[in-house]
Design an enzyme around this catalytic site. Structure first.
Site, PDB file in Angstrom:
ATOM      1  CB  CYS A 150      -0.588  -1.366   2.988  1.00  0.00           C
ATOM      2  SG  CYS A 150       0.170   0.239   3.299  1.00  0.00           S
ATOM      3  CG  HIS A 152       0.907  -1.627  -1.611  1.00  0.00           C
ATOM      4  ND1 HIS A 152      -0.467  -1.681  -1.503  1.00  0.00           N
ATOM      5  CD2 HIS A 152       1.324  -0.666  -0.750  1.00  0.00           C
ATOM      6  CE1 HIS A 152      -0.867  -0.786  -0.613  1.00  0.00           C
ATOM      7  NE2 HIS A 152       0.189  -0.155  -0.139  1.00  0.00           N
ATOM      8  CD  GLU A 205      -1.413  -4.058  -3.931  1.00  0.00           C
ATOM      9  OE1 GLU A 205      -0.826  -4.883  -3.196  1.00  0.00           O
ATOM     10  OE2 GLU A 205      -1.539  -2.848  -3.640  1.00  0.00           O
TER      11      GLU A 205
END
Ligand SMILES: [Mn+2]
Length: 234
Positions: free
Chosen positions: A108, A211, A213
């Protein structure tokens, strides 16, 4: 066996009194077999060489907007809060990681910082500067928003994820890469053309605008973190 140590850069809050990061980053690193350390921002950049020498890899995560002065633009009203000393500290850590041959995963804002560091520019605000129907921001109430990305099938990222068409990604950004930095290739775009992934020639720097994660329920995104940790082990 010693676990690879991944440095995760912090974001600042409360008038620079708190340096922190979302726990989803270290959680993804831990799950992939790595160890995570948080790197507080320091206005004195002279410690970066020593800090990076203690790491096996660098993760540059999401955060605030990048200061437009760093890519030669005046800040527009639509640009969000910026923290230039944070940007510059992250850039110094990236430069050191490159110098010391440590792999980098940039997520990001991390991808945006990377682009600016190596001479690229950003859209300060997609809705006002780019013709699109796609909402790239998070939905109201912090609800995750999604779109697809078409990856270059020959890219390292496509090989790691094992997929290149209609890759499901989340989206919570209002800035994006405009002019691409020297030495990088755009490896993925949203259906509206917004750059969503880029990497350098030797694959030591992998960047994505989404993202992974926060999508660790998907095997391909667990594989991404495993790939990164394994590369940091070498
Ligand atoms: Mn997006």
């Amino acid at each position: 066996m010693k676990k690879p140590v991944i440095g995760i850069t912090a974001v600042t809050a409360f008038n620079d009194k708190l340096h922190a990061q979302r726990v989803t980053y270290p959680e993804a690193v831990w799950a992939a077999g790595g160890e995570a350390v948080l790197l507080p921002c320091n206005s004195d950049k002279s410690n970066c060489a020593q800090i990076v020498s203690m790491l096996d890899g660098l993760l540059v995560p999401g955060g605030a907007d990048v200061a437009p002065e760093l890519y030669g633009e005046e800040k527009m009203d639509v640009c969000g809060s910026t923290f230039r000393f944070e940007d510059e500290y992250d850039m110094e850590l990236i430069k050191e990681a490159v110098k010391q041959g440590k792999p980098i995963l940039a997520i990001c804002r991390g991808m945006q910082i990377m682009n600016v560091l190596y001479g690229g520019t950003l859209y300060q605000d997609i809705p006002t500067q780019y013709e699109t129907q796609q909402n790239h921001s998070m939905l109201e109430g912090g609800v995750e928003n999604y779109h697809t990305v078409a990856l270059n099938p020959d890219s390292l990222l496509a090989k790691i994820l094992g997929q290149h068409k209609d890759v499901k990604v989340n989206t919570s950004h209002h800035q994006a890469v405009k002019d691409l930095a020297e030495g990088f290739t755009i490896t993925g775009r949203a259906p509206d053309g917004i750059p969503e992934a880029m990497e350098n020639a030797d694959g030591s720097i992998i960047c994505m605008q989404w993202h992974p994660e926060r999508m660790q329920d998907m095997e391909m995104y667990r594989n991404l973190f495993r790939y990164f940790i394994d590369k940091c082990r070498e």
